[in-house]
Design a protein around this motif. Structure first.
Motif, short mmCIF file in Angstrom:
data_model
loop_
_atom_site.label_atom_id
_atom_site.label_comp_id
_atom_site.label_asym_id
_atom_site.label_seq_id
_atom_site.Cartn_x
_atom_site.Cartn_y
_atom_site.Cartn_z
N LEU A 274 4.90 6.22 -0.52
CA LEU A 274 3.82 5.85 0.41
C LEU A 274 3.79 4.35 0.64
O LEU A 274 4.00 3.86 1.74
N LEU A 275 3.53 3.60 -0.44
CA LEU A 275 3.29 2.17 -0.30
C LEU A 275 4.54 1.40 0.14
O LEU A 275 4.50 0.62 1.10
N LEU A 276 5.66 1.60 -0.57
CA LEU A 276 6.88 0.88 -0.19
C LEU A 276 7.43 1.39 1.13
O LEU A 276 7.99 0.63 1.91
N HIS A 277 7.27 2.68 1.36
CA HIS A 277 7.73 3.22 2.64
C HIS A 277 6.99 2.53 3.79
O HIS A 277 7.60 2.09 4.75
N GLU A 278 5.69 2.41 3.66
CA GLU A 278 4.90 1.81 4.74
C GLU A 278 5.13 0.31 4.86
O GLU A 278 5.25 -0.22 5.96
N LEU B 8 13.73 -0.41 8.60
CA LEU B 8 14.35 0.62 9.44
C LEU B 8 13.79 0.64 10.86
O LEU B 8 14.23 1.45 11.68
N GLY B 9 12.85 -0.27 11.13
CA GLY B 9 12.27 -0.32 12.48
C GLY B 9 11.52 0.94 12.85
O GLY B 9 11.69 1.51 13.92
N LEU B 10 10.67 1.40 11.92
CA LEU B 10 9.97 2.67 12.14
C LEU B 10 8.52 2.48 12.60
O LEU B 10 7.73 3.41 12.53
N GLY B 11 8.17 1.26 13.04
CA GLY B 11 6.83 1.07 13.56
C GLY B 11 5.84 0.54 12.52
O GLY B 11 6.22 0.17 11.40
N ALA B 12 4.58 0.52 12.91
CA ALA B 12 3.53 -0.09 12.09
C ALA B 12 3.18 0.79 10.89
O ALA B 12 3.28 2.01 10.95
N PRO B 13 2.76 0.14 9.77
CA PRO B 13 2.34 0.91 8.60
C PRO B 13 1.12 1.77 8.90
O PRO B 13 0.27 1.38 9.70
N ASP B 14 1.05 2.91 8.24
CA ASP B 14 -0.08 3.82 8.38
C ASP B 14 -1.11 3.49 7.29
O ASP B 14 -0.82 3.63 6.09
N PRO B 15 -2.30 3.01 7.67
CA PRO B 15 -3.28 2.57 6.67
C PRO B 15 -3.67 3.68 5.69
O PRO B 15 -3.90 3.40 4.50
N ALA B 16 -3.72 4.93 6.14
CA ALA B 16 -4.11 6.03 5.24
C ALA B 16 -3.06 6.23 4.14
O ALA B 16 -3.40 6.41 2.96
N ASN B 17 -1.79 6.14 4.51
CA ASN B 17 -0.72 6.26 3.51
C ASN B 17 -0.77 5.09 2.52
O ASN B 17 -0.59 5.27 1.32
N MET B 18 -1.02 3.88 3.06
CA MET B 18 -1.09 2.72 2.17
C MET B 18 -2.24 2.87 1.18
O MET B 18 -2.10 2.57 0.00
N ARG B 19 -3.37 3.37 1.67
CA ARG B 19 -4.53 3.56 0.80
C ARG B 19 -4.21 4.58 -0.29
O ARG B 19 -4.49 4.37 -1.47
N ALA B 20 -3.59 5.70 0.10
CA ALA B 20 -3.23 6.74 -0.88
C ALA B 20 -2.23 6.19 -1.90
O ALA B 20 -2.33 6.47 -3.10
#
Lengths: 228, 228
Positions: free
Chosen positions: B115-119, B126-138
């Motif tokens: 979750l955290l490192l992926h985001e 990898l140029g996959l766009g902006a981090p997802d705040p919900a994933n970062m929080r989890a």
């Protein structure tokens, strides 16, 4: 003093099956406790803080040793019951076995089990609703890629890590066998993999896996057929 | 004939960092090739069919040995450079080290890195766009739970597997250090973990990790501060 062993496992857990195959191949006797890991039984969490199977408990007189997680148990068994040797006879064989253990424990687990087994098995066990067809399709595609890789290895080699049976074969067979329980392995398209799986399936160590049944999860008809 | 070693790694990969720490602690010299694993460089895939780091290549005269994946490399290093011994001195210590290796390689990796490192890292690389705040929080919540577990262990023990430094400490430190690069470890709430991390961070084997920088990914100010 003989060592008494108890394996806490879930019969349809690929990691647990790797350990059962290794114990069987080494003819190491053990008691079994079937765990419903998703129920987070306190006794299991006390043994293994991750709450996961497999856990091997060894008692030798008054001494108890708890070995948690499949890789730890497999390395441990190579140390305490070295015959038959299953990791590999030299550094290159051991490196190749361990590379393939990691392949199945991580890559196959993420790409196939995380989708296919999650949808077909875990969702039913955990009451998480109906399987998602898109996930199942993605899991089946990944499975074909992995079978293709195994097929390629087995056209060059007798066994997965080279010329001798090893834990790499048990890791692969443990993973494929759970998928096979649900009838999702397209064996006919992968003849070398199928021949290899027939050999593993016919070994005495595999017999207990063929009798596994779980309430509410019936295996496909050919699951325990040695001539599938 | 001396063994020449080359490590193919990605500087911010927790699995690669475990190996760098072990090599450093054992004072084993090695060449480095920094890999952008997400670009699937053919040479890396030829060495390791999974396409992942780390890969250790050993050449000894005309013989080459390729060891792929962190666990395989760590077990290999214990076999070929046993001093200082980092897996554990007896069966119980080794079982505990390997349990914790699995804990970080799977549980922490799934629950925090996935979750955290992926985001925060992978999506940018990898140029996959902006981090997802919900994933970062989890991911941050899961990180707190893991820090809590480490804190609990370290109030009972000097080092993670017991009384001596082991690969369990390096696995934990390798994982925390990548999160720490991005400033996401709430050290102040976990004083025993913080003291332990300060000890690891001050070791000579850790120094190369403190100089890691990756284009477009700047570390937080305290990243290489030994008195953070």
């Amino acid at each position: 003093m003989t060592v008494e062993r108890t394996l806490h496992h879930f019969p349809l857990d690929p990691a647990s099956r790797q350990v059962r195959l290794a114990l069987g191949e080494k003819r190491v006797a053990f008691h079994e406790v079937a765990e419903r890991y998703w129920e987070r039984r306190p006794e299991l969490t006390r043994l293994n803080p991750s709450g996961m199977t497999p856990v091997l408990v060894e008692t030798d007189g008054g001494k108890t040793l708890v070995v948690c997680e499949s890789r730890a148990i497999l390395e441990h068994l190579e140390e305490v019951t070295p015959e038959p040797e299953l990791m590999g006879r030299d550094l290159a064989e051991r490196a190749e076995t361990r590379r393939l253990l990691q392949w199945f424990d991580r890559k196959f687990d993420y790409e196939v089990n995380g989708l296919l087994l999650h949808e077909k098995m875990e969702k039913r066990l955990l009451g998480l609703g109906a399987p998602d067809p898109a996930n199942m399709r993605a899991g089946r595609e990944a499975l074909r890629a992995h079978l293709g890789y195994v097929e390629k290895l087995l056209t060059e080699r007798d066994w997965l890590n080279g010329r001798r049976l090893s834990l790499a074969d048990f890791a692969a067979a443990a993973n494929f066998s759970v998928i096979d329980y649900f009838g999702d392995v397209p064996w006919t398209d992968f003849p070398a993999a199928r021949t290899w799986y027939t050999k593993i399936k016919s070994r005495p160590c595999f017999r207990p896996l063929l009798t596994d049944r779980w309430p509410g999860l019936a295996p496909v008809a050919h699951y325990d057929d040695l001539d599938f």
